[in-house]
Motif scaffolding. Structure first.
Motif, mmCIF file in Angstrom:
data_model
loop_
_atom_site.group_PDB
_atom_site.id
_atom_site.type_symbol
_atom_site.label_atom_id
_atom_site.label_comp_id
_atom_site.label_asym_id
_atom_site.label_seq_id
_atom_site.Cartn_x
_atom_site.Cartn_y
_atom_site.Cartn_z
ATOM 1 N N LEU A 131 8.467 0.184 -24.372
ATOM 2 C CA LEU A 131 8.577 -1.274 -24.287
ATOM 3 C C LEU A 131 9.999 -1.775 -24.515
ATOM 4 C CD1 LEU A 131 5.241 -2.318 -26.058
ATOM 5 C CD2 LEU A 131 5.739 -2.364 -23.618
ATOM 6 N N CYS A 158 10.102 1.288 -32.879
ATOM 7 C CA CYS A 158 9.007 0.337 -32.601
ATOM 8 C C CYS A 158 7.625 0.988 -32.659
ATOM 9 C CB CYS A 158 9.238 -0.340 -31.255
ATOM 10 S SG CYS A 158 10.684 -1.404 -31.290
ATOM 11 N N HIS A 159 7.423 2.054 -31.898
ATOM 12 C CA HIS A 159 6.094 2.690 -31.887
ATOM 13 C C HIS A 159 6.196 4.200 -31.996
ATOM 14 C CE1 HIS A 159 6.075 -1.027 -29.376
ATOM 15 N NE2 HIS A 159 5.156 -1.344 -30.254
ATOM 16 N N SER A 161 8.115 6.650 -30.445
ATOM 17 C CA SER A 161 8.396 7.642 -29.393
ATOM 18 C C SER A 161 9.549 8.540 -29.828
ATOM 19 C CB SER A 161 8.779 6.951 -28.079
ATOM 20 O OG SER A 161 7.639 6.436 -27.452
HETATM 21 S S1 FES Z 1 9.211 0.631 -27.487
HETATM 22 FE FE1 FES Z 1 7.312 1.483 -28.026
HETATM 23 S S2 FES Z 1 7.838 3.477 -28.640
HETATM 24 FE FE2 FES Z 1 9.703 2.641 -28.064
#
Ligand code: FES
Length: 197
Positions: A131, A158-159, A161
């Motif tokens: 994202l 953010c999530h 990765s």
């Molecule tokens: S923006 Fe969602 S994991 Fe990087």
């Protein structure tokens, strides 16, 4: 009889005049619409400057370190990888989603095991393909919280990765693709981003 023919001729002539007038007005109308469109479609000076190539002297970039520059409003990560970092790329291969970069976006000269022109220099758009957050550079092997098998790479805040030191995404990450490699040229220590020769 001849009177009827005269009327017919007059009607035909009127119709022709109407058709010609309508066509001419239509043409004027199209020109009237197109002209402002052409003007508004022309890129502004600011937009042109934002998409222009940029040049960066990387002579001060130390081995194992990263510098970040901005191009097209995006962070560009420039990493001078050590030979040890390069060796770790192969170690990560079995756990990567697309080790050969078949799905990701990069120029042909960066579609290789190290994803770069010069193996020791990585030039990459520092934007997570999930994202769009900016992944952090985590070069240390066994970095705390990333597991004992972490060989260095990038972690998206953010999530979560994870990417290796060539920006290739690990299986199990929410990001679908490896990070993008922009086109670039490297001559000595002068890097030009956004243009290749
Ligand atoms: S923006 Fe969602 S994991 Fe990087």
């Amino acid at each position: 009889m001849s009177h009827a023919n005269d009327n017919d001729n007059i009607n035909i002539n009127r119709r022709r005049i109407l058709i010609n007038t309508t066509t001419a007005m239509g043409a004027v109308g199209v020109i009237g619409v197109c002209t402002p469109l052409v003007r508004s479609c022309a890129p502004s000076e600011k937009a042109k400057a934002a998409s222009s190539p940029i040049t960066q002297d990387i002579s001060t970039l130390e081995a194992g370190k990263m510098m970040v520059v901005e191009w097209q409003s995006k962070p560009i990560y420039i990493i001078r990888r050590t030979d040890d970092m390069l060796k770790k790329l192969a170690v990560s291969n079995p756990r990567l989603r697309d080790a050969n970069s078949n799905e990701s976006n990069q120029p042909d000269y960066a579609k290789n095991a190290h994803r770069s022109r010069d193996p020791n220099l990585l030039v990459m758009v520092g934007v997570c393909t999930h994202l769009g957050c900016a992944p952090g550079f985590r070069p240390e092997a066994n970095s705390s919280g990333l597991g004992t098998d972490w060989a260095g790479g990038f972690l998206c805040p953010c999530h979560g990765s994870r990417y290796d030191l060539a920006g290739r995404v690990f299986d199990g990450s929410p990001a679908p693709l490896n990070m993008e490699i922009p086109k670039y040229t490297l001559i000595g220590n002068i890097l030009t981003i956004g243009e290749d020769v």
